[in-house]
Write an enzyme that holds these catalytic residues in place. Structure first.
Site, PDB file in Angstrom:
ATOM      1  N   GLN A   4      -4.085  -1.200  10.134  1.00 41.26           N
ATOM      2  CA  GLN A   4      -4.052  -2.500   9.449  1.00 41.26           C
ATOM      3  C   GLN A   4      -4.677  -3.581  10.337  1.00 41.26           C
ATOM      4  OE1 GLN A   4      -3.086  -3.100   6.198  1.00 41.26           O
ATOM      5  NE2 GLN A   4      -3.831  -5.163   6.560  1.00 41.26           N
ATOM      6  N   ASP A  21     -10.481   3.977   4.801  1.00 39.04           N
ATOM      7  CA  ASP A  21     -10.888   2.572   4.641  1.00 39.04           C
ATOM      8  C   ASP A  21     -12.412   2.430   4.609  1.00 39.04           C
ATOM      9  OD1 ASP A  21      -8.973   0.655   4.222  1.00 39.04           O
ATOM     10  OD2 ASP A  21      -8.471   0.406   6.346  1.00 39.04           O
ATOM     11  N   LYS A  50       0.842  -1.205   0.000  1.00 39.45           N
ATOM     12  CA  LYS A  50       0.000   0.000   0.000  1.00 39.45           C
ATOM     13  C   LYS A  50       0.877   1.256   0.000  1.00 39.45           C
ATOM     14  CE  LYS A  50      -3.850  -2.165   2.482  1.00 39.45           C
ATOM     15  NZ  LYS A  50      -4.439  -2.449   3.797  1.00 39.45           N
TER      16      LYS A  50
END
Ligand code: NDP
Length: 291
Positions: A97, A120, A53
């Site tokens: 994460q 997200d 990412k």
């Protein structure tokens, strides 16, 4: 009809060229989209995901940082880190994460992220906005799936979309998005999970079948109808004789489905690259809206 590949690699390249223009425009206003990633512990898969990412952010000359904390960190300490990032203007997006260690309540952590920085799209405020049809940040994997289909001019209108998997990350939001009003959307959706008796009864009726279960080559030609469009979200590691000692496969058994489906996403190279592209897109949107 021979199988056509829905290539996330190709489509994401095309999207990056569009992002470069948006990024240049922001730079004229002295804004560089920035992402802060919080990585707890040393889960090898998480480390790989975070690396891939942030690499894309670096490639595009965007601002990104990874804050690594020990597996033993407390919930309170993690929330303090997130509060600091919430107030740091350099970062337009914050990503924690997952998975997190068992002693940390994932929901508490997600709830502590400023919803305007929740690129997200997991914060309840953003989940709610998506559910009522006014999305702010759409979770990256579901958004990437729709963008991919859009590129290939595949609309969900008049199609039965069957989603296998109901996680908050993928299954649930893609089922909400696919049935939302909008161009390329308007699908009629069914969602299946591990409690669904005789899965194939449902999957065989799918015009578009989306699998997000994470089970190696679980779905075969026996589960699909002729000319179905298959979207494979699954990332499964299996051992191999190659130099790495493993390879990545999806939830669909490729040899089996390739004779029956009309379109399919490969694994790797399908949904994965689109997910990363959408993370960048959401961070650009955050920078445009809230700088
Ligand atoms: P979860 O483990 O959170 O969810 C899996 C879902 O699959 C659950 O809802 C589960 O049902 C359902 N399920 C499991 N087994 C079956 C079965 N035999 N029949 C029907 N349903 C089943 O996983 P995620 O949603 O987080 O991820 C799914 C996969 O997608 C993983 O392989 C993950 O690595 C991958 N992934 C890929 C991404 C990408 O960019 N390509 C991004 C995110 C994830 P129940 O709820 O009943 O337990």
């Amino acid at each position: 009809m021979s199988l056509k590949i829905l290539s996330g690699l190709e489509v994401s390249k095309h999207l990056y060229s569009q992002y470069i223009q948006k990024i240049s425009k922001l730079k004229t206003k002295n804004i560089i989209p920035g992402l802060a990633v919080v990585l707890v512990g040393d889960n090898p898969a998480s480390k790989i995901y975070v690396r891939s990412k942030t690499k894309k952010f670096n490639d595009l000359d965007l601002h990104s940082t990874t804050i690594k904390v020990e597996n033993s960190t407390t919930e309170d300490d993690l929330i303090k880190i997130i509060n600091k990032l919430n107030n740091d203007k350099k970062y337009h997006g914050i990503l924690v994460q997952l998975p997190l260690p068992n002693h940390i309540d994932k929901n508490k952590i997600i709830n502590s992220i400023d919803p305007k920085k929740d690129v997200d799209g997991f914060h309840p405020e953003n989940v709610g906005l998506l559910s009522i049809g006014s999305p702010r940040f759409i979770p990256c994997t579901p958004k990437g799936i729709i963008r991919l289909m859009e590129f290939y001019n595949i609309s969900l209108k008049n199609k039965h979309v069957v989603v296998v998997g109901r996680s908050n990350l993928v299954g649930r939001p893609i089922s909400i998005l696919a049935s939302s009003k909008g161009e390329f959307l308007n699908g009629t959706t069914t969602i299946c999970h591990s409690g669904t008796p005789d899965l194939s009864i449902y999957t065989k009726t799918a015009d578009v079948l989306i699998s997000a279960i994470g089970k190696t080559e679980f779905l075969t030609s026996n589960h699909i109808k002729r000319d179905a469009i298959l979207i494979d979200v699954g990332i499964n590691k299996i051992s191999s004789n190659n130099s790495k000692g493993y390879r990545i496969v999806g939830d669909f058994k490729w040899d089996s489905i390739s004779k029956v489906a009309s379109y399919a996403t490969p694994v790797p190279g399908g949904v994965g690259p689109m997910t990363i592209a959408m993370l960048i897109e959401n961070t650009i949107i955050a920078a445009e809206l809230y700088s």
